[in-house]
Motif scaffolding. Structure first.
Motif, PDB file in Angstrom:
ATOM      1  N   SER A  18      -8.192  -4.285   7.251  1.00 32.12           N
ATOM      2  CA  SER A  18      -8.346  -2.836   7.285  1.00 32.12           C
ATOM      3  C   SER A  18      -8.664  -2.303   5.899  1.00 32.12           C
ATOM      4  CB  SER A  18      -7.060  -2.190   7.804  1.00 32.12           C
ATOM      5  OG  SER A  18      -6.008  -2.377   6.851  1.00 32.12           O
ATOM      6  N   LYS A  19      -9.080  -1.031   5.852  1.00 31.62           N
ATOM      7  CA  LYS A  19      -9.383  -0.397   4.560  1.00 31.62           C
ATOM      8  C   LYS A  19      -8.159  -0.359   3.659  1.00 31.62           C
ATOM      9  CE  LYS A  19     -13.774   0.943   4.907  1.00 31.62           C
ATOM     10  NZ  LYS A  19     -14.814   0.605   3.928  1.00 31.62           N
ATOM     11  N   GLU A  20      -6.992  -0.088   4.238  1.00 33.29           N
ATOM     12  CA  GLU A  20      -5.776  -0.023   3.437  1.00 33.29           C
ATOM     13  C   GLU A  20      -5.423  -1.393   2.867  1.00 33.29           C
ATOM     14  OE1 GLU A  20      -3.894   2.546   2.366  1.00 33.29           O
ATOM     15  OE2 GLU A  20      -5.540   3.757   3.146  1.00 33.29           O
ATOM     16  N   GLN A  21      -5.618  -2.429   3.671  1.00 31.78           N
ATOM     17  CA  GLN A  21      -5.334  -3.775   3.182  1.00 31.78           C
ATOM     18  C   GLN A  21      -6.281  -4.167   2.053  1.00 31.78           C
ATOM     19  OE1 GLN A  21      -5.582  -5.774   7.059  1.00 31.78           O
ATOM     20  NE2 GLN A  21      -3.445  -6.442   6.797  1.00 31.78           N
TER      21      GLN A  21
ATOM     22  N   SER B 231       0.819  -1.217   0.000  1.00 31.75           N
ATOM     23  CA  SER B 231       0.000   0.000   0.000  1.00 31.75           C
ATOM     24  C   SER B 231       0.849   1.262   0.000  1.00 31.75           C
ATOM     25  CB  SER B 231      -0.920  -0.014   1.220  1.00 31.75           C
ATOM     26  OG  SER B 231      -1.727   1.149   1.237  1.00 31.75           O
ATOM     27  N   GLU B 232       1.949   1.253   0.755  1.00 31.59           N
ATOM     28  CA  GLU B 232       2.769   2.462   0.847  1.00 31.59           C
ATOM     29  C   GLU B 232       3.521   2.769  -0.434  1.00 31.59           C
ATOM     30  OE1 GLU B 232       4.969  -1.019   2.782  1.00 31.59           O
ATOM     31  OE2 GLU B 232       2.950  -0.146   2.805  1.00 31.59           O
TER      32      GLU B 232
ATOM     33  N   HIS C  52       6.223   1.040 -17.864  1.00 33.55           N
ATOM     34  CA  HIS C  52       6.961   1.314 -16.625  1.00 33.55           C
ATOM     35  C   HIS C  52       6.150   0.823 -15.435  1.00 33.55           C
ATOM     36  CE1 HIS C  52       4.288   4.651 -15.619  1.00 33.55           C
ATOM     37  NE2 HIS C  52       4.505   5.187 -16.808  1.00 33.55           N
ATOM     38  N   SER C  53       6.808   0.783 -14.280  1.00 33.77           N
ATOM     39  CA  SER C  53       6.165   0.310 -13.059  1.00 33.77           C
ATOM     40  C   SER C  53       5.049   1.249 -12.624  1.00 33.77           C
ATOM     41  CB  SER C  53       7.201   0.187 -11.936  1.00 33.77           C
ATOM     42  OG  SER C  53       6.578  -0.029 -10.691  1.00 33.77           O
ATOM     43  N   ALA C  54       4.081   0.690 -11.888  1.00 33.88           N
ATOM     44  CA  ALA C  54       2.985   1.513 -11.379  1.00 33.88           C
ATOM     45  C   ALA C  54       3.468   2.502 -10.312  1.00 33.88           C
ATOM     46  CB  ALA C  54       1.893   0.621 -10.800  1.00 33.88           C
TER      47      ALA C  54
ATOM     48  N   LEU D 146      -5.213  -5.067  -1.777  1.00 35.75           N
ATOM     49  CA  LEU D 146      -5.607  -6.289  -2.471  1.00 35.75           C
ATOM     50  C   LEU D 146      -6.314  -5.972  -3.781  1.00 35.75           C
ATOM     51  CD1 LEU D 146      -6.951  -8.518   0.461  1.00 35.75           C
ATOM     52  CD2 LEU D 146      -5.032  -9.077  -1.045  1.00 35.75           C
ATOM     53  N   TYR D 147      -7.215  -5.035  -3.718  1.00 36.98           N
ATOM     54  CA  TYR D 147      -8.019  -4.685  -4.897  1.00 36.98           C
ATOM     55  C   TYR D 147      -7.136  -4.162  -6.030  1.00 36.98           C
ATOM     56  CZ  TYR D 147     -11.561  -2.314  -7.739  1.00 36.98           C
ATOM     57  OH  TYR D 147     -12.361  -1.883  -8.776  1.00 36.98           O
TER      58      TYR D 147
END
Length: 737
Positions: A188-191, A104-105, A219-221, A195-196
């Motif tokens: 959690s919302k961040e997790q 996420s970070e 290129h990378s996201a 995942l999404y």
């Protein structure tokens, strides 16, 4: 006071007595209404409570059964198929592509904001199901009298992608909601958002933002800009419609919607939204998505038949495709197809292996496979089957025919130039594609015979049996025509096109390996040799001269009415190639003829295709069977097993034998006893003068068999009708008048 009260009471009783009815129970009616209201509230509350308990229980057990976060990270959706060329080179990877997992970070905040703004703006405030959004959807549905629009939250979409299918049923939606709430309870919302964003499908086989970023932007996201994030976020709604490689304009329009939503809900400011330049985004060039995809679209569906079971894991598919030939074929079609026209090419090795397959000039613009799916009229290329039937019926390339006006059942074919050459040989008639001669040959051997020959050589589409069929009025597929000519190249033996040689699982297990098939003999080798003679002449001196490549080539052109279709199909050095050109809407293409653009594309491709193979001369010498080589009187007898004798009354009789010959055969020897009881002759007695036996055939039979009175010394090549194969005409052959 008492008197007044008594009087009021009496008045009331009097009034009551006058009506004869008791007072109306008004308070009782009101109490009954509220009683039912209270009951409904109680029962409704009880039902709601039970439903909440049931829902809570379902969510609890669902949360307990959901795998841990690490397990969900490693799970994949679908099967990856790596397709390899005949030399093992990876040519394309189909199915899911997952890129790198981004925590996420490491996901840019603009990517998170774009996805939340367009897919689920109340993501951070709901518990997995957006009740407000659901209520609004129901209200709009009732107000506008239409079906309810989708209201899935990001969490619901994640639950569906991981655990469910995409069936639009009430049961699936309820299970989706329960699983979404279970996910919210467990992570959690961040997790959930992590995942999404790492699992959602963005089209083109790309799962997750990193795979999508590498696919579309190289290129990378981690490096996504605001414009790129808006494009990727816009893909989720309809990946196939909004993919920038498929429809750049639609992708930009959808990205503008995302930017507007981001501005509306405060993810970016108005000035920042206005400064985003979507047209400046550089897209990654599409590789492996053009002509090679025509081949994979044809070959890969065959896996359902080749594999006994679904392996359920990534697989590698080894194919027959030659990358150099495929690139050359693509260039040959693109550079020679007339403006506004499409082109298709199929090239087969001598065993049927597909070396190159091009289904159009641009796969990205149109994925319709004209090489394997399109049905087009072959024009004069169809004459292959007419002349095969004629050669099998007894014609030879040097036999004379007449190119002149002819009418068959009211149909009068004309030649391309409108002129007639008079008496010519079969070889010349084929080389210059004389329609009148083809019509007469088809009429003589039988139009049904020509159709049967086409079926024998692999034509799978409907075939008409009217006279015009000899000029190619029945529609065919390009791959079927390549198959038919490849059979001629192979000496009259059947050819089955194939594209997959072996399939290997990710663990190294061989799931399939193609075994060499046993070809069937379609026509005798001398028929195939005669046909090759005709096809070679058509290239050397006839309508296919543009297909010459500096080594022996045999082939045939084809042009339909008003120049709607142009064909060239031919072979050299064991490689057979069919080329078609025309418009998808079947409109005329000015100047298109089989001997021009298609023949040139054939030559451009074949020069490369055969460059590493030794030159091969064609086998065109006709080794005719004995029944075609002997004089008429001997031919009428042929093989003793193929004929019989009749007397004048038509009764079958034994053929005459030299006097003194025992009909049971020669005596086996002079020593010992004859097993049949015969005694060896002791004295040689001169045989009596031979007696005339019954005629081998009547004069009428000879007339019918030879097509007219024979001249002294005339040598016939007509086949004995009694020994002609079933399904083919036994009519006499002669000069076509």
């Amino acid at each position: 006071m008492a008197a007044r009260g008594s009087r009021r009471s009496s008045d009331r009783r009097g009034a009551s007595g006058r009506s004869g009815e008791p007072d109306a129970p008004r308070p009782r009616k009101r109490s009954r209404f509220w009683l039912w209201v209270r009951r409904l509230m109680i029962w409704g509350g009880a039902v709601a409570l039970l439903a909440l308990i049931a829902l809570g229980t379902s969510v609890y057990f669902a949360a307990q059964s959901i795998p841990g976060y690490a397990a969900l990270m490693s799970s994949q959706n679908g099967q990856t198929i790596v397709v390899r060329a005949r030399d093992g080179t990876e040519i394309v990877s189909l199915g899911p592509s997952y890129g790198q997992w981004l925590p996420s970070e490491e996901i840019p905040q603009v990517m998170k904001d774009a996805m939340v703004a367009v897919e689920d703006r109340r993501y951070y405030s709901h518990f997995g199901v957006d009740v407000l959004g659901l209520a609004r959807a129901v209200y709009i549905s009732l107000r506008d009298d239409r079906g309810m629009r989708a209201t899935s939250t990001i969490t619901q979409q994640l639950a569906r992608n991981i655990f469910l299918n995409s069936n639009r049923t009430l049961d699936r939606k309820m299970r989706e909601a329960v699983l979404a709430m279970a996910l919210e309870a467990k992570f959690s919302k961040e997790q959930i958002l992590e995942l999404y964003l790492n699992k959602v499908y963005f089209g083109g086989g790309a799962y997750g933002i990193d795979s999508a970023s590498r696919k579309f932007f190289s290129h990378s996201a981690r490096e996504l800009s605001t414009a790129e994030a808006a494009i990727i976020a816009g893909l989720v709604k309809a990946p196939s419609n909004y993919a920038p490689t498929a429809d750049a304009e639609a992708a930009v329009q959808r990205a503008n919607v995302v930017l507007d939503q981001m501005r509306k809900y405060g993810a970016i400011g108005a000035a920042e939204a206005a400064a985003v330049d979507l047209s400046a985004v550089k897209l990654k060039p599409e590789e492996g998505q053009n002509s090679i995809r025509y081949f994979t679209d044809w070959a890969l569906p065959q896996l359902d038949l080749l594999l006994a079971t679904d392996p359920g894991e990534p697989i590698e598919v080894w194919t027959t495709l030659d990358l150099g030939m495929q690139r050359t074929a693509t260039a040959a079609i693109k550079s020679n197809a007339p403006n506004g026209a499409q082109g298709a090419l199929v090239s087969l090795d001598r065993d049927g292996a597909v070396l190159a397959l091009v289904g159009g000039t641009d796969y990205v613009a149109s994925s319709y496979n004209r090489a394997t799916d399109a049905l087009r009229q072959p024009g004069s290329a169809w004459k292959l089957f007419v002349y095969l039937a004629a050669l099998e019926a007894g014609y030879r390339p040097e036999d004379n025919v007449v190119d002149g006006p002819v009418t068959i059942n009211g149909w009068s074919p004309r030649n391309s130039g409108g002129t007639f050459a008079g008496q010519i040989d079969v070889r010349t008639a084929f080389a210059y594609s004389k329609n009148t001669v083809a019509a007469q040959l088809g009429n003589e051997v039988g139009f049904g015979t020509v159709a049967a020959m086409a079926r024998r050589f692999g034509i799978t589409t409907p075939i008409a049996t009217n006279p015009a069929m000899v000029l190619g009025s029945s529609e065919v597929r390009v791959i079927d025509m390549a198959r038919a000519f490849a059979a001629v190249s192979g000496g009259g033996r059947s050819v089955e096109p194939y594209g997959i040689t072996r399939v290997v699982s990710a663990s190294g297990e061989e799931l399939y390996r193609r075994e060499a098939s046993q070809p069937r003999l379609l026509v005798a080798d001398y028929v195939a040799a005669g046909m090759t003679d005709l096809l070679q002449t058509a290239v050397n001196t006839g309508t296919g001269r543009a297909a010459q490549i500096g080594r022996p080539v045999a082939g045939k052109t084809g042009t339909t009415s008003s120049n709607k279709d142009g064909w060239f199909v031919g072979f050299s050095t064991g490689i057979t190639t069919a080329v078609w050109m025309g418009r998808d809407d079947a409109r005329a293409v000015p100047g298109l003829q089989g001997g021009t653009a298609p023949a040139k594309a054939f030559a451009a491709y074949m020069r490369y295709a055969v460059k590493d193979r030794p030159v091969e001369q064609f086998q065109t010498e006709l080794q005719l069977p004995e029944w075609q080589l002997e004089p008429d009187d001997e031919w009428m007898y042929g093989n003793p097993d193929d004929y019989y004798f009749i007397d004048e009354q038509g009764n079958v009789v034994e053929p005459p034998r030299p006097a003194g010959e025992d009909p049971r055969g020669p005596f086996p020897g002079s020593e010992g006893e004859d097993p049949q009881g015969r005694v060896p002759p002791q004295v040689v007695v001169p045989p009596p003068p031979p007696q005339p036996g019954p005629p081998a055939a009547s004069d009428d039979f000879l007339e019918r068999a030879t097509g007219g009175a024979r001249q002294p010394g005339e040598v016939s090549t007509r086949r004995n009708p009694a020994s002609a194969p079933q399904g083919f005409s036994s009519q006499p052959r002669g000069v076509i008048q």
